[in-house]
Motif scaffolding. Structure first.
Motif, PDB file in Angstrom:
ATOM      1  N   GLN A  67      85.490  19.226  39.921  1.00 21.51           N
ATOM      2  CA  GLN A  67      86.256  18.935  41.514  1.00 21.51           C
ATOM      3  C   GLN A  67      85.888  19.337  42.085  1.00 21.51           C
ATOM      4  N   ILE A  68      86.419  19.451  43.973  1.00 21.31           N
ATOM      5  CA  ILE A  68      85.569  20.021  44.834  1.00 21.31           C
ATOM      6  C   ILE A  68      86.034  21.031  44.998  1.00 21.31           C
ATOM      7  N   TRP A  69      85.841  22.401  45.041  1.00 24.32           N
ATOM      8  CA  TRP A  69      85.585  23.730  45.791  1.00 24.32           C
ATOM      9  C   TRP A  69      85.984  23.199  47.138  1.00 24.32           C
ATOM     10  N   GLN A  70      87.142  23.679  46.999  1.00 24.05           N
ATOM     11  CA  GLN A  70      87.606  24.241  48.849  1.00 24.05           C
ATOM     12  C   GLN A  70      86.733  25.496  49.721  1.00 24.05           C
ATOM     13  N   THR A  71      86.984  26.322  48.853  1.00 26.84           N
ATOM     14  CA  THR A  71      86.449  28.022  49.124  1.00 26.84           C
ATOM     15  C   THR A  71      85.379  27.924  47.729  1.00 26.84           C
ATOM     16  N   ARG A  72      84.692  29.306  48.628  1.00 30.40           N
ATOM     17  CA  ARG A  72      83.539  29.990  47.608  1.00 30.40           C
ATOM     18  C   ARG A  72      84.526  30.458  46.857  1.00 30.40           C
ATOM     19  N   THR A  73      85.301  31.249  47.082  1.00 36.84           N
ATOM     20  CA  THR A  73      86.518  31.719  46.813  1.00 36.84           C
ATOM     21  C   THR A  73      86.790  31.652  45.502  1.00 36.84           C
ATOM     22  N   GLN A  74      87.151  29.784  45.206  1.00 32.61           N
ATOM     23  CA  GLN A  74      88.024  29.405  44.293  1.00 32.61           C
ATOM     24  C   GLN A  74      87.001  29.041  43.317  1.00 32.61           C
ATOM     25  N   LEU A  75      85.751  28.615  43.445  1.00 33.49           N
ATOM     26  CA  LEU A  75      84.810  28.350  42.342  1.00 33.49           C
ATOM     27  C   LEU A  75      84.193  29.444  41.881  1.00 33.49           C
ATOM     28  N   GLU A  76      84.144  31.506  42.235  1.00 34.62           N
ATOM     29  CA  GLU A  76      83.972  32.272  41.669  1.00 34.62           C
ATOM     30  C   GLU A  76      84.879  32.283  40.918  1.00 34.62           C
ATOM     31  N   LEU A  77      85.886  32.376  40.989  1.00 32.01           N
ATOM     32  CA  LEU A  77      87.212  32.080  40.471  1.00 32.01           C
ATOM     33  C   LEU A  77      87.295  31.517  39.269  1.00 32.01           C
ATOM     34  N   ALA A  78      86.626  30.324  39.040  1.00 37.70           N
ATOM     35  CA  ALA A  78      86.429  29.413  38.534  1.00 37.70           C
ATOM     36  C   ALA A  78      85.607  29.383  37.629  1.00 37.70           C
ATOM     37  N   ILE A  79      84.563  30.449  38.182  1.00 37.22           N
ATOM     38  CA  ILE A  79      83.625  30.765  37.082  1.00 37.22           C
ATOM     39  C   ILE A  79      84.270  31.381  35.961  1.00 37.22           C
ATOM     40  N   LEU A  80      84.610  32.725  36.575  1.00 36.57           N
ATOM     41  CA  LEU A  80      84.474  33.687  35.585  1.00 36.57           C
ATOM     42  C   LEU A  80      85.950  33.585  34.739  1.00 36.57           C
ATOM     43  N   GLU A  81      87.294  32.834  34.907  1.00 31.96           N
ATOM     44  CA  GLU A  81      87.708  32.159  33.754  1.00 31.96           C
ATOM     45  C   GLU A  81      87.066  31.297  32.512  1.00 31.96           C
ATOM     46  N   TYR A  82      85.849  30.807  33.313  1.00 35.37           N
ATOM     47  CA  TYR A  82      85.510  29.859  32.001  1.00 35.37           C
ATOM     48  C   TYR A  82      84.543  31.023  31.480  1.00 35.37           C
ATOM     49  N   VAL A  83      83.773  31.599  32.707  1.00 32.96           N
ATOM     50  CA  VAL A  83      82.941  33.019  30.904  1.00 32.96           C
ATOM     51  C   VAL A  83      84.136  33.738  30.347  1.00 32.96           C
ATOM     52  N   GLY A  84      85.727  33.952  30.920  1.00 34.66           N
ATOM     53  CA  GLY A  84      85.923  34.868  29.916  1.00 34.66           C
ATOM     54  C   GLY A  84      86.675  34.020  28.439  1.00 34.66           C
ATOM     55  N   TRP A  85      86.663  33.195  29.123  1.00 35.22           N
ATOM     56  CA  TRP A  85      86.678  31.599  27.887  1.00 35.22           C
ATOM     57  C   TRP A  85      86.202  31.543  26.954  1.00 35.22           C
ATOM     58  N   PHE A  86      84.253  31.148  27.284  1.00 38.75           N
ATOM     59  CA  PHE A  86      83.281  31.110  26.997  1.00 38.75           C
ATOM     60  C   PHE A  86      83.003  32.751  26.170  1.00 38.75           C
ATOM     61  N   ASN A  87      83.216  33.450  26.511  1.00 32.68           N
ATOM     62  CA  ASN A  87      82.721  35.173  25.966  1.00 32.68           C
ATOM     63  C   ASN A  87      84.553  35.426  24.892  1.00 32.68           C
ATOM     64  N   ASP A  88      85.153  34.984  24.639  1.00 31.41           N
ATOM     65  CA  ASP A  88      86.798  35.538  24.662  1.00 31.41           C
ATOM     66  C   ASP A  88      87.238  34.614  23.934  1.00 31.41           C
ATOM     67  N   ALA A  89      87.424  33.738  23.469  1.00 28.15           N
ATOM     68  CA  ALA A  89      88.420  32.719  23.230  1.00 28.15           C
ATOM     69  C   ALA A  89      88.111  31.980  22.878  1.00 28.15           C
ATOM     70  N   ARG A  90      86.517  30.776  23.202  1.00 29.66           N
ATOM     71  CA  ARG A  90      86.547  29.701  21.906  1.00 29.66           C
ATOM     72  C   ARG A  90      86.214  29.697  20.838  1.00 29.66           C
ATOM     73  N   LEU A  91      86.325  28.500  20.451  1.00 30.64           N
ATOM     74  CA  LEU A  91      85.992  28.684  18.596  1.00 30.64           C
ATOM     75  C   LEU A  91      84.621  28.772  18.504  1.00 30.64           C
ATOM     76  N   HIS A  92      83.600  29.460  18.023  1.00 23.90           N
ATOM     77  CA  HIS A  92      82.515  28.916  17.635  1.00 23.90           C
ATOM     78  C   HIS A  92      81.753  29.274  16.081  1.00 23.90           C
ATOM     79  N   GLU A  93      81.177  27.949  15.671  1.00 27.45           N
ATOM     80  CA  GLU A  93      80.902  27.618  14.122  1.00 27.45           C
ATOM     81  C   GLU A  93      80.167  28.530  13.852  1.00 27.45           C
TER      82      GLU A  93
END
Length: 83
Positions: free
Chosen positions: A29-55
């Protein structure tokens, strides 16, 4: 350009298909603001570190695996103290 392969002398942050799989949702997607992108990155990092299943961790999320390991270490330490 986002998603373009690195040029000569440049290093890729992630190798080949892994880069595509791990960043696809951020690039779709196209981000309207830098803040939106930063929040999306933080959500992804949170998911990657805390929620994803790791084989390699027995299909547990990393945070859960670390909590279980810490609990096991605590039990081991307590048994060593009382022996």
């Amino acid at each position: 350009m986002a998603g373009a392969p690195p040029g000569r002398g440049e290093r890729a942050a992630l190798p080949g298909p892994a880069a595509d799989a791990r960043t696809w949702h951020l690039r779709r997607q196209i981000w309207q603001t830098r803040t939106q992108l930063e929040l999306a990155i933080l959500e992804y990092v949170g998911w990657f570190n805390d929620a994803r299943l790791h084989e390699a961790l027995g299909y547990l999320p990393p945070a859960e695996f670390e909590a279980l390991a810490a609990a096991r270490n605590q039990e081991t330490s307590e048994r060593m103290i009382y022996c």
